[in-house]
Design an enzyme around this catalytic site. Structure first.
Site, PDB file in Angstrom:
ATOM      1  N   SER B 317       5.276 -11.439  -0.051  1.00 23.62           N
ATOM      2  CA  SER B 317       4.257 -12.382  -1.079  1.00 23.62           C
ATOM      3  C   SER B 317       4.743 -12.563  -2.637  1.00 23.62           C
ATOM      4  CB  SER B 317       3.103 -11.080  -1.509  1.00 23.62           C
ATOM      5  OG  SER B 317       1.864 -11.607  -0.675  1.00 23.62           O
ATOM      6  N   LYS B 342       5.796 -12.946   3.880  1.00 23.84           N
ATOM      7  CA  LYS B 342       4.257 -13.211   3.836  1.00 23.84           C
ATOM      8  C   LYS B 342       4.113 -13.902   3.644  1.00 23.84           C
ATOM      9  CE  LYS B 342      -0.394 -11.567   2.552  1.00 23.84           C
ATOM     10  NZ  LYS B 342      -0.189 -11.808   0.826  1.00 23.84           N
ATOM     11  N   GLN B 346      -4.845 -14.867  -0.314  1.00 26.21           N
ATOM     12  CA  GLN B 346      -5.925 -14.486   0.316  1.00 26.21           C
ATOM     13  C   GLN B 346      -7.110 -14.119  -0.803  1.00 26.21           C
ATOM     14  OE1 GLN B 346      -3.088 -12.603   1.462  1.00 26.21           O
ATOM     15  NE2 GLN B 346      -3.335 -12.737   3.057  1.00 26.21           N
TER      16      GLN B 346
END
Lengths: 498, 498
Positions: B317, B342, B346
Site C-alpha cells: 500500500s 495493494k 480506502q
C-alpha cells in the site's frame, strides 16, 4: 487429477452428485409446509413444531436505518459498480454467519432449487453421472431408467458439447449446468465414444430423474447388503423394496452401509429405523431451544435376523440417527470408523420469500435413544475397522521424475502404491532408499517396462493403473468384508442358540 | 512457539503492534472529516472527493421487509438464543463481504477505536511492547518517553498481573487489553524481573503514547538508514526530523527501509515522497470509479545524494506508493523482494453511525507515476535480494526426539539451523542421514552437550538459541547489507562523475 482412478472417480462422482443432489452438504431436514407467515407446520413433525414460527418483530426503525446507511455508503463510494441484490443477499448471508452454525444457511433461488431436488431425491435432466477426466466430461454411468440410458449413452462416453456449446475448458459444475435443464427440453449431445473415430450425436429429452439412493445385493452365506447414499424423500420406499426383495431371497442377516452418507430427511430415517427397532421403543429424541423433548418411537418391530451397520467419518446426521437407533434400540453392531458428528435438525423457510430464496435454519438438537448429544463428537463404532491406506493415496505428479535418495510426499505415495500392488518398498515415509528402488525395478519388470528403478511418467501411470485394480477389487474393501464376516458370525451364534 | 527467538519475537512484536496499531491490516487511508450525511470532504484529498458521498437511496420497503423476515425467522426458530445486535452486525459484515474486497470492512466500536489509533499513530496505555513467551507476557521494550519507560519497566520483565488480575493463561490480545486503559487511569503491575527472586510492583499512570514509526541510524561510509514501520498521521513529521538529523551529520546517501510496512495514510506518504521527487513531478495518481484521475505532484525537490529503498513481500500500500514514486520519479533503486501488491485507497465512514462503528470502504485505485496499477501484482525490485532461509525457519517440536533415518519437516528445520550455525548437514530435505547425524554431533560437542547425534529437547533448545544469535547479527541481514552496499556504490559513482 487422478485419471480414471476409482478413488478419485468415486470422489468426483460424489462431487457431481453434490451438484445434482447434496449440494448443501450435511443436512437433516424436517419437511413441513410452512404457512406464509411461518405460523405453524402441517405435517412431518408434530408437537415440537408448535414452537416453530412464533412471530418475532421485523426490523426496528433504527435497525433498518443503520443497514440502509451502510448500503448507501457502499453504493455511493465503492470504487467499482455494486450489484444491490448481491449486497442484500450478502446481508442475509452475514446474519446467518453470525450464528456461527455451519448448518444454518441462506440460499438464493438456484441453490434453493438444487437443495429441494436433493431433499426430493429427484431432479430434472438427462440422468447421467459424469466426472471430469483431463478436462473432459466423461460419463461414469447413466442412471437406470433415465433419458440418458434410454438414448444409449454409455459409461466412458466423453460429452464434447451440448446444443452446439462446447464443454471444453469448463469446470465440472459449469458443464453439468449446461447438460441439465427443465423437464421436456431437448439436449443434443455430441459424444466421443472410446474406440470410435467420429463423434456421435444424441438427442435426449430431459425428464425428472430419480436419484438412486439405495442399492442392494446378496452376498454368500445369506448376508444381504443395502447401501444408502443419502436419505431423500423417496429413499424410505426404495429401502423397503430392497429389503423386501432380500428377505424374499431368504436373507439370514443384514448389513446396512451408510459410509459417506451425509444425511437427509428426518422422517425418512425414522421410517427406516422403525423397521428394525421394536415397537414402542425410542428411535431418536428431538429437543428444542426450551429443552422440550419430542420422542420418536418405533411403529414397526424388530427383525428375526441380525443387523449390522457400516459407517465411516463421512456418515453424518440422519446416518448417525440410524446408527444410534440401531445400536441402542435394536442391538445392532456398528462397524467401521468414528462417524461425523452432526447432532442438529434443520428446517427450510421459503414461503416467506417471494423470490425463490430459502433459509435453512437449525431448529433443534437430536439425541440418541439413551439421551446423548453426539454433535461434534460422532458415534464410536463397536468394531473399529479402517480401509487400507492406499484407498486414500493421492495421485502422483507426473511432471516430476522420482529416483534414489529423493525425499517427498510423492515418494511416500509411490511407496504406498508399491506395497498395495505387492512390491514391498521397505519404508513408506517418503525417503527413496535402495529398497524402494529395488521394488520399483521389480514392478517395472513385471509390467514390461524398462527396469530403471526410476519413476518416470510411464511408470507412474502403470503404478496408478495397478493400484486402481486393487481398489476396485471388492476383496480389498476391508470394512465391507469385516462387516459381512461379523453378520455371518452373528447368524451362526443365533443359530446355535436356538 | 519459538521461545524468545527473534524471528518469532519479531513476529509476535509485530503481532502486538497489530493489536495496538495496525489492527486492520494493510491500509491506505484518505483522512477527511465527513459531514454527517457524507456530503463531502473538508480536507486531505481534493477534487476526487467530490465524487465521495453522493447520496444513494437507503433500504427500499421490500428490501427492508426481506431482511426483517430473515431476522424474524432466525430469532423465532434458531435452536439457541440469538443476540440481535450480532445479527445486525453480521448483516453489515455480509454486505461488505459481498463486495469481494478484503480491504472494505465493517468495524464495531472497539475495532474502530483501535483502527483510529493506528491511523493516528498513538494510543492510550502504558507504552510497552510485549510478547508472549511460554504463556507469560514479557516486555520486548518500553516505548521511548512512555509511562512504562519512566516507571522503570525493562526489556525481559515478565508482567504477572495488572491491578491484581493475573495474566497467566490469557492469550496475548486479552492480556494487552488488561494492560491498556484510558489516559489518566492507573495500572499496578506485578513484575518478575530476571535475576531477582521476589516480584516487583510498578504503579504506572496510563497516558497517550506515540507509536515509534520511524527510526534512523548512520552506517559507515556516510550511509543513512531510515526505517518506517507504518505511515501514521505523525509519521511524516518524525521522518522529516530523522532525515534532517542525518543530513546534519553529513549523510552522503540514504536507504529507506519499508520492509514489512503494511501502509497507512495517503497524505503522509505523499508528503514523505515529496522530499525526494523533483518539484512538479508525479508521486501518485488516484483514479475513481468513473475513471477520473487525480494527480499528486511533488511540492518538494530532489536530493543531491543517492536514495535507495529496501522492501519485501510485506511492503504494502503506502509503502508501494513510496516505492513507485522513488523509482519512477526520483531515480531510486528498489532493493529486496517483490512487494505485496495493494493498489487501492480506502476511507472511513463513522460519522454516519451514532454507535461508534465504522465502515472502511475502498473508494479508488492508485496508480504509479507511469500509470500502472500494481494491485495483486506488486512492484518488482531493481535488485532482487532474499534473506537467508534460516530467517524463516519454524521452531522445533520439542516433544519429539529426532534421529538417524527419520524423515520429517522438523528434520528439515534442524538441517537449516545446523547450516546456519556452521555445521554443514549435507542435505536440507528432511531426511536425517549420516551427514546430518555427524553435524549434530559436532554441534553438540561444541555446545558441551553429550554428542549423541540425536536431537532431544536440550539439543533443540541449544540449536534454536544458536540460531537466534545468527539472526540477531546485523551482519546476516543480507538485504540491508546489500542495500547499504548499493548506496555506497552510487555515492562513489556520483563522486567520480563530478
Amino acid at each position: 487429477m487422478y485419471k480414471g482412478g476409482e478413488t478419485d472417480m468415486k470422489k468426483r462422482s460424489v462431487l457431481l452428485l453434490v451438484v445434482v443432489s447434496m449440494l448443501c452438504g450435511m443436512v437433516l431436514t424436517m419437511v413441513f409446509n410452512q404457512l406464509p407467515d411461518a405460523a405453524g407446520p402441517d405435517g412431518g413433525g408434530t408437537g415440537l413444531l408448535a414452537s416453530i414460527g412464533k412471530k418475532s418483530d421485523g426490523l426496528e426503525q433504527d435497525e433498518a436505518e443503520k443497514l440502509g446507511t451502510a448500503l448507501e455508503i457502499i453504493e455511493s463510494n465503492y470504487y467499482k459498480d455494486v450489484d444491490r441484490d448481491k449486497l442484500l443477499d450478502g446481508a442475509i448471508n452475514g446474519m446467518m454467519e453470525a450464528l456461527g452454525d455451519p448448518y444454518s444457511n441462506y440460499m438464493g433461488k438456484v441453490t434453493a432449487e438444487q437443495f429441494s431436488e436433493s431433499i426430493e431425491g429427484s431432479f430434472s435432466g438427462i440422468g447421467a453421472e459424469v466426472t471430469s477426466v483431463d478436462g473432459y466430461v466423461e460419463v461414469v454411468s447413466p442412471i437406470k431408467g433415465s433419458p440418458a440410458e434410454k438414448a444409449g449413452l454409455r459409461a466412458k462416453d466423453v460429452i464434447l458439447s451440448v446444443n452446439g456449446e462446447s464443454l471444453q475448458g469448463l469446470d465440472l459444475n459449469a458443464a453439468v449446468a449446461k447438460i441439465r435443464g427443465p423437464k421436456g427440453s431437448k439436449a443434443v449431445l455430441t459424444v466421443k465414444r472410446p474406440g470410435s473415430e467420429s463423434s456421435i450425436e444424441f438427442q435426449i429429452t430431459r425428464d425428472d430423474v430419480d436419484l438412486e439412493t439405495v442399492t442392494s445385493r446378496m452376498e454368500a452365506n445369506g448376508v444381504g447388503v443395502i447401501e444408502i447414499s443419502q436419505f431423500s424423500l423417496n429413499t424410505g420406499e426404495r429401502f423397503a423394496e430392497e429389503l423386501k426383495s432380500l428377505e424374499s431371497q431368504g436373507m439370514k442377516g443384514l448389513l446396512i452401509d451408510v459410509r459417506n452418507n451425509p444425511g437427509g430427511v428426518l422422517s425418512v430415517v425414522i421410517d427406516i429405523a422403525g423397521q428394525f427397532v421394536p415397537k414402542g421403543e425410542l428411535i431418536v429424541q428431538v429437543e428444542n431451544k426450551a429443552g422440550k423433548r419430542e420422542e420418536y418411537l418405533s411403529k414397526g418391530s424388530s427383525k428375526p435376523y441380525p443387523v449390522a451397520l457400516l459407517m465411516n467419518k463421512g456418515s453424518a446426521s440422519a446416518s448417525e440417527i440410524l446408527a444410534g437407533a440401531l445400536q441402542q434400540s435394536a442391538g445392532a453392531v456398528l462397524i467401521g470408523e468414528h462417524s461425523f458428528g452432526k447432532g442438529t435438525v434443520q428446517t427450510s423457510f421459503d414461503k416467506q420469500f417471494d423470490d425463490g430464496s430459502l433459509l435453512k435454519v437449525t431448529i433443534a438438537k437430536w439425541l440418541t435413544p439413551n439421551g446423548s448429544w453426539i454433535h461434534e463428537k460422532g458415534i464410536e463404532p463397536d468394531l473399529q475397522v479402517s480401509q487400507p491406506d492406499y484407498f486414500a493415496v493421492a495421485p502422483l505428479d507426473k511432471k516430476q521424475t522420482l529416483k534414489f535418495d529423493m525425499n517427498s510426499e510423492d515418494v511416500t505415495n509411490v511407496q504406498i502404491m508399491l506395497e498395495a500392488v505387492g512390491y514391498e518398498p521397505g519404508r513408506k515415509d517418503g525417503y527413496y532408499d535402495r529398497a524402494t528402488e529395488k521394488a520399483v525395478k521389480s514392478f517395472q519388470s513385471a509390467s514390461k517396462l524398462k527396469a530403471s528403478g526410476i519413476v518416470d511418467e510411464q511408470t507412474a501411470k502403470a503404478l496408478e493403473a495397478a493400484l486402481i485394480e486393487e481398489i476396485q477389487d471388492p476383496g480389498n474393501d476391508t470394512q465391507l468384508n469385516r462387516g459381512i464376516a461379523e453378520v455371518v458370525k452373528e447368524i451362526k451364534s443365533q443359530a446355535s442358540n436356538k
